[in-house]
Design a protein around this motif. Sequence first.
Motif, PDB file in Angstrom:
ATOM      1  N   ALA A 159       0.841  -1.211   0.000  1.00  0.00           N
ATOM      2  CA  ALA A 159       0.000   0.000   0.000  1.00  0.00           C
ATOM      3  C   ALA A 159       0.868   1.250   0.000  1.00  0.00           C
ATOM      4  O   ALA A 159       0.553   2.247  -0.658  1.00  0.00           O
ATOM      5  CB  ALA A 159      -0.939  -0.007   1.204  1.00  0.00           C
ATOM      6  N   LEU A 160       1.990   1.191   0.731  1.00  0.00           N
ATOM      7  CA  LEU A 160       2.893   2.345   0.759  1.00  0.00           C
ATOM      8  C   LEU A 160       3.545   2.570  -0.605  1.00  0.00           C
ATOM      9  O   LEU A 160       3.882   3.688  -0.967  1.00  0.00           O
ATOM     10  CB  LEU A 160       3.981   2.135   1.819  1.00  0.00           C
ATOM     11  CG  LEU A 160       3.569   2.408   3.267  1.00  0.00           C
ATOM     12  CD1 LEU A 160       4.593   1.841   4.246  1.00  0.00           C
ATOM     13  CD2 LEU A 160       3.396   3.912   3.501  1.00  0.00           C
ATOM     14  N   LEU A 161       3.720   1.485  -1.349  1.00  0.00           N
ATOM     15  CA  LEU A 161       4.358   1.604  -2.665  1.00  0.00           C
ATOM     16  C   LEU A 161       3.336   1.715  -3.787  1.00  0.00           C
ATOM     17  O   LEU A 161       3.643   1.455  -4.945  1.00  0.00           O
ATOM     18  CB  LEU A 161       5.306   0.422  -2.896  1.00  0.00           C
ATOM     19  CG  LEU A 161       6.572   0.450  -2.030  1.00  0.00           C
ATOM     20  CD1 LEU A 161       7.419  -0.798  -2.260  1.00  0.00           C
ATOM     21  CD2 LEU A 161       7.395   1.711  -2.321  1.00  0.00           C
ATOM     22  N   PRO A 238     -14.878   6.744 -12.532  1.00  0.00           N
ATOM     23  CA  PRO A 238     -14.463   7.814 -11.622  1.00  0.00           C
ATOM     24  C   PRO A 238     -14.058   7.263 -10.253  1.00  0.00           C
ATOM     25  O   PRO A 238     -14.433   6.156  -9.881  1.00  0.00           O
ATOM     26  CB  PRO A 238     -15.719   8.678 -11.515  1.00  0.00           C
ATOM     27  CG  PRO A 238     -16.850   7.741 -11.761  1.00  0.00           C
ATOM     28  CD  PRO A 238     -16.335   6.687 -12.718  1.00  0.00           C
ATOM     29  N   VAL A 239     -13.284   8.061  -9.533  1.00  0.00           N
ATOM     30  CA  VAL A 239     -12.989   7.757  -8.137  1.00  0.00           C
ATOM     31  C   VAL A 239     -14.270   7.966  -7.345  1.00  0.00           C
ATOM     32  O   VAL A 239     -14.918   9.007  -7.467  1.00  0.00           O
ATOM     33  CB  VAL A 239     -11.886   8.692  -7.622  1.00  0.00           C
ATOM     34  CG1 VAL A 239     -11.770   8.600  -6.109  1.00  0.00           C
ATOM     35  CG2 VAL A 239     -10.556   8.348  -8.275  1.00  0.00           C
ATOM     36  N   SER A 240     -14.661   6.966  -6.554  1.00  0.00           N
ATOM     37  CA  SER A 240     -15.868   7.137  -5.745  1.00  0.00           C
ATOM     38  C   SER A 240     -15.542   7.414  -4.283  1.00  0.00           C
ATOM     39  O   SER A 240     -16.406   7.865  -3.539  1.00  0.00           O
ATOM     40  CB  SER A 240     -16.782   5.913  -5.869  1.00  0.00           C
ATOM     41  OG  SER A 240     -16.029   4.734  -5.686  1.00  0.00           O
ATOM     42  N   ASP A 241     -14.292   7.143  -3.864  1.00  0.00           N
ATOM     43  CA  ASP A 241     -13.898   7.531  -2.507  1.00  0.00           C
ATOM     44  C   ASP A 241     -12.379   7.652  -2.390  1.00  0.00           C
ATOM     45  O   ASP A 241     -11.633   6.883  -3.002  1.00  0.00           O
ATOM     46  CB  ASP A 241     -14.417   6.518  -1.476  1.00  0.00           C
ATOM     47  CG  ASP A 241     -14.281   7.054  -0.054  1.00  0.00           C
ATOM     48  OD1 ASP A 241     -14.455   8.280   0.135  1.00  0.00           O
ATOM     49  OD2 ASP A 241     -13.985   6.269   0.851  1.00  0.00           O
ATOM     50  N   CYS A 242     -11.957   8.640  -1.610  1.00  0.00           N
ATOM     51  CA  CYS A 242     -10.543   8.799  -1.273  1.00  0.00           C
ATOM     52  C   CYS A 242     -10.427   8.680   0.237  1.00  0.00           C
ATOM     53  O   CYS A 242     -10.960   9.523   0.956  1.00  0.00           O
ATOM     54  CB  CYS A 242     -10.018  10.185  -1.664  1.00  0.00           C
ATOM     55  SG  CYS A 242      -9.985  10.518  -3.419  1.00  0.00           S
ATOM     56  N   ILE A 249     -12.221   2.970  -6.812  1.00  0.00           N
ATOM     57  CA  ILE A 249     -12.436   3.323  -8.216  1.00  0.00           C
ATOM     58  C   ILE A 249     -13.691   2.590  -8.636  1.00  0.00           C
ATOM     59  O   ILE A 249     -13.671   1.356  -8.740  1.00  0.00           O
ATOM     60  CB  ILE A 249     -11.250   2.863  -9.105  1.00  0.00           C
ATOM     61  CG1 ILE A 249      -9.902   3.036  -8.394  1.00  0.00           C
ATOM     62  CG2 ILE A 249     -11.294   3.545 -10.460  1.00  0.00           C
ATOM     63  CD1 ILE A 249      -9.481   4.449  -8.204  1.00  0.00           C
ATOM     64  N   GLY A 250     -14.783   3.314  -8.856  1.00  0.00           N
ATOM     65  CA  GLY A 250     -16.062   2.652  -9.082  1.00  0.00           C
ATOM     66  C   GLY A 250     -16.393   1.849  -7.831  1.00  0.00           C
ATOM     67  O   GLY A 250     -16.595   2.428  -6.757  1.00  0.00           O
ATOM     68  N   GLU A 251     -16.393   0.486  -7.933  1.00  0.00           N
ATOM     69  CA  GLU A 251     -16.691  -0.366  -6.778  1.00  0.00           C
ATOM     70  C   GLU A 251     -15.431  -0.987  -6.185  1.00  0.00           C
ATOM     71  O   GLU A 251     -15.489  -1.682  -5.170  1.00  0.00           O
ATOM     72  CB  GLU A 251     -17.651  -1.513  -7.192  1.00  0.00           C
ATOM     73  CG  GLU A 251     -18.961  -1.048  -7.795  1.00  0.00           C
ATOM     74  CD  GLU A 251     -19.844  -0.353  -6.759  1.00  0.00           C
ATOM     75  OE1 GLU A 251     -20.022  -0.898  -5.656  1.00  0.00           O
ATOM     76  OE2 GLU A 251     -20.327   0.775  -7.054  1.00  0.00           O
ATOM     77  N   THR A 252     -14.290  -0.764  -6.853  1.00  0.00           N
ATOM     78  CA  THR A 252     -13.076  -1.489  -6.468  1.00  0.00           C
ATOM     79  C   THR A 252     -12.233  -0.678  -5.502  1.00  0.00           C
ATOM     80  O   THR A 252     -11.845   0.454  -5.811  1.00  0.00           O
ATOM     81  CB  THR A 252     -12.226  -1.794  -7.722  1.00  0.00           C
ATOM     82  OG1 THR A 252     -13.088  -2.307  -8.728  1.00  0.00           O
ATOM     83  CG2 THR A 252     -11.110  -2.775  -7.396  1.00  0.00           C
ATOM     84  N   PHE A 253     -11.883  -1.261  -4.371  1.00  0.00           N
ATOM     85  CA  PHE A 253     -11.003  -0.601  -3.405  1.00  0.00           C
ATOM     86  C   PHE A 253      -9.560  -1.001  -3.682  1.00  0.00           C
ATOM     87  O   PHE A 253      -9.246  -2.174  -3.823  1.00  0.00           O
ATOM     88  CB  PHE A 253     -11.389  -1.009  -1.979  1.00  0.00           C
ATOM     89  CG  PHE A 253     -10.471  -0.415  -0.937  1.00  0.00           C
ATOM     90  CD1 PHE A 253     -10.591   0.915  -0.554  1.00  0.00           C
ATOM     91  CD2 PHE A 253      -9.460  -1.193  -0.360  1.00  0.00           C
ATOM     92  CE1 PHE A 253      -9.726   1.462   0.407  1.00  0.00           C
ATOM     93  CE2 PHE A 253      -8.602  -0.652   0.587  1.00  0.00           C
ATOM     94  CZ  PHE A 253      -8.737   0.674   0.966  1.00  0.00           C
TER      95      PHE A 253
END
Lengths: 429, 429
Positions: A159-161, A238-242, A249-253
Amino acid sequence: MTRSNTDHHVVVIGAGFGGLQTVRGLKGSGARITLIDQRNHHLFQPLLYQVATTILATSEIAWPIRSLFRDRQDVTTLLARVDGVDTAAQLVRLGAGSIVSYDTLVIATGARHAYFGHDAWEAVAPGLKTLEDATTIRRRLLLAFERAEREPDAEARRALLTFGVIGAGPTGVELAGIIAELAKRTLWPEFRNIDTREARILLIEAGPRVLAAFPEELSAYAARALEQSGVELLLGTPVSDCAPDGLTIGETFIPCRTAVWAAGVAASPASTWLGVEGDRAGRVPVKPDLSVAGHPEIFVIGDTASVKASDGTLVPGIAPAAKQQGTYVARTIRNRLFGRPPSGPFRYRHQGNLATIGKNAAVVHMGRLKLRGRLAWWVWGVAHIFFLIGTRSRTAVAWSWLWTYLTGQHSARLITQGTAGQNESNPTA
Amino acid sequence: MTRSNTDHHVVVIGAGFGGLQTVRGLKGSGARITLIDQRNHHLFQPLLYQVATTILATSEIAWPIRSLFRDRQDVTTLLARVDGVDTAAQLVRLGAGSIVSYDTLVIATGARHAYFGHDAWEAVAPGLKTLEDATTIRRRLLLAFERAEREPDAEARRALLTFGVIGAGPTGVELAGIIAELAKRTLWPEFRNIDTREARILLIEAGPRVLAAFPEELSAYAARALEQSGVELLLGTPVSDCAPDGLTIGETFIPCRTAVWAAGVAASPASTWLGVEGDRAGRVPVKPDLSVAGHPEIFVIGDTASVKASDGTLVPGIAPAAKQQGTYVARTIRNRLFGRPPSGPFRYRHQGNLATIGKNAAVVHMGRLKLRGRLAWWVWGVAHIFFLIGTRSRTAVAWSWLWTYLTGQHSARLITQGTAGQNESNPTA
């Protein structure tokens, strides 16, 4: 004229491309000019992403505003934040009860990034408009690699990379391209516990292609060049959450600890100052001469204005457009001061689009000219050196680029305003 | 030896001059080395005052530590803050429960400025040890002129245009000299409401002369050169109070809104880590081989150590001394690793003192050589270029200096991390 031009006071708010060009165009007009900005420096925003990605030093793309007009006795520069405008009394309100009256007002206050109603995303995915934005992004990029080096858990390291760039216009493409170079070419020999070449660089775009303002063939070339340099393209969703631990991205985390926002801008609060309704991005609608309806003495230019080109499309929020508007407004003011007839409506001349992807890879679209690859990259570089202000910056930037080109080393890899022990989740740290 | 050298782990805390030199000296020793610093960059502190006074960019005097050792597979660089040392278990404690064990430990953590028990003064008169310190002082210097330009009250304007530098060692002299150049030569054509040449630059020293470490004749020359460039010397009386609205020198209050501290340093908390009593400045007393009493495996060097020279005086806290100590400690560790006899106690070789006052004015004292004026200034410049790390920095600094020399313009006049509307009384803003 019953009074001399020196009685006429032009106040210009904002020392970006539009504001500077207005002041330049008023040279010899006889008017007194006050140039107000909340920063002491003019910033060459087209290269700001190179500060964020450790290639250029902050001072290489920023100049003290008042030094640009040291020889212009007609120009007074004020470092001040504008709180509002009283259009009836013709006053600009600064902080602490201070006011400046004007005969003519030019508002050129630019834009900030916009999060389409998701303001909380800003803490996770900062945008890139100021030097502080750039050093914040630089710090986060470099800290991600440093933390990965010390992280024992493989998933957390992954995740950091993972780096997410949101928005695939020129800024997003340029950021993703250099982050990939940094990870895949510059940094890997320096780490002992991680292989930085395994870093994922995601370029996320809601639309169907990168560089949507360019012809499709150049977009396709840019997409290939990005993928070759190691950037993963996530188009059409689109990005759905940050969130601090990842992007959706959409439904994918996707677990991702470092994100940059290059997806949208909103105009500065000029429409509020003027009490007019802005467009969707907060821009002030202007008349064909760039003045505000009912206020021929107030002009709004650059990213703050909503200006229609002759083909009915909106004039883009890019430096050449702001400069053309500054030149036009200065001419209009001069015409009035010298009692000449007005010179017709503002006409935007589109000079072209340029974007760089990485070493020897860029796209250039100027009229019927379409360039890609190495030649486009050199055109891009020479054009940007040319547009910098002054010999000092041109030589410094040219030398920084030549050094990076020849050695692959970036010369401004500094983590500042925050040390190892500080909590980086606070975006203002 | 019953085990190979690669089993031997040397931990070096601090990547200043002493720490870097230790790591360099261990090249080819076979030992594994871990270099820990709370910053990602090595900082060339002797030129930090030039960042504070707008001549140099931050990245021109700072280098990513890990890039310096990219070719040394035996060196691991960690960005981490050290919380303590367990000398019995031979462990260094980092934040968040993380530990690093060592066979040999070298502590080279430097010093911070000290306020002799008046910690509240730090908010008023910041010292100059880190890049953030330098950009803070740069911001305050530049903001003082900006505020004076907007200040209607003559007395308040006068206080804004009064700059106090406390301490007349090399750093204080160098700071005062450049602030005077900035006010008297660089800035004045750019302001419309104030004459920056009327600024007062006070150099305040409790002792009887400036540059006390130099021979009296060079001190006297420096004092004359400072006065010629417009610096007022206030010698022989200590500062008795630092407040946001002014400084008290002995019994005299002088309204002054910008102050810089160059009067004293205290060692980093290494003595606390080791549980030994430091000297008055917090320095750790060391044995003739720079190791700590009872712990032959722990060395303390540089500004953190209290080391006696052969004439009984303390070794000064300057870069060449730290480097010599780093070289010595590396040799001592190698001797042990290769089973060789120790090479005698550390002997400090004083190479000389250099200080610059302003354009074409400097003093150099090396053995029987005493230089002043233009020649000394060139010697000073060439020596500092030589001591910078790498071609990239040398060319960048040389070009920045040449530009300033020829044009009188400073190329890094940026106010960052704080805009017009923010309250500057908060020193961490």
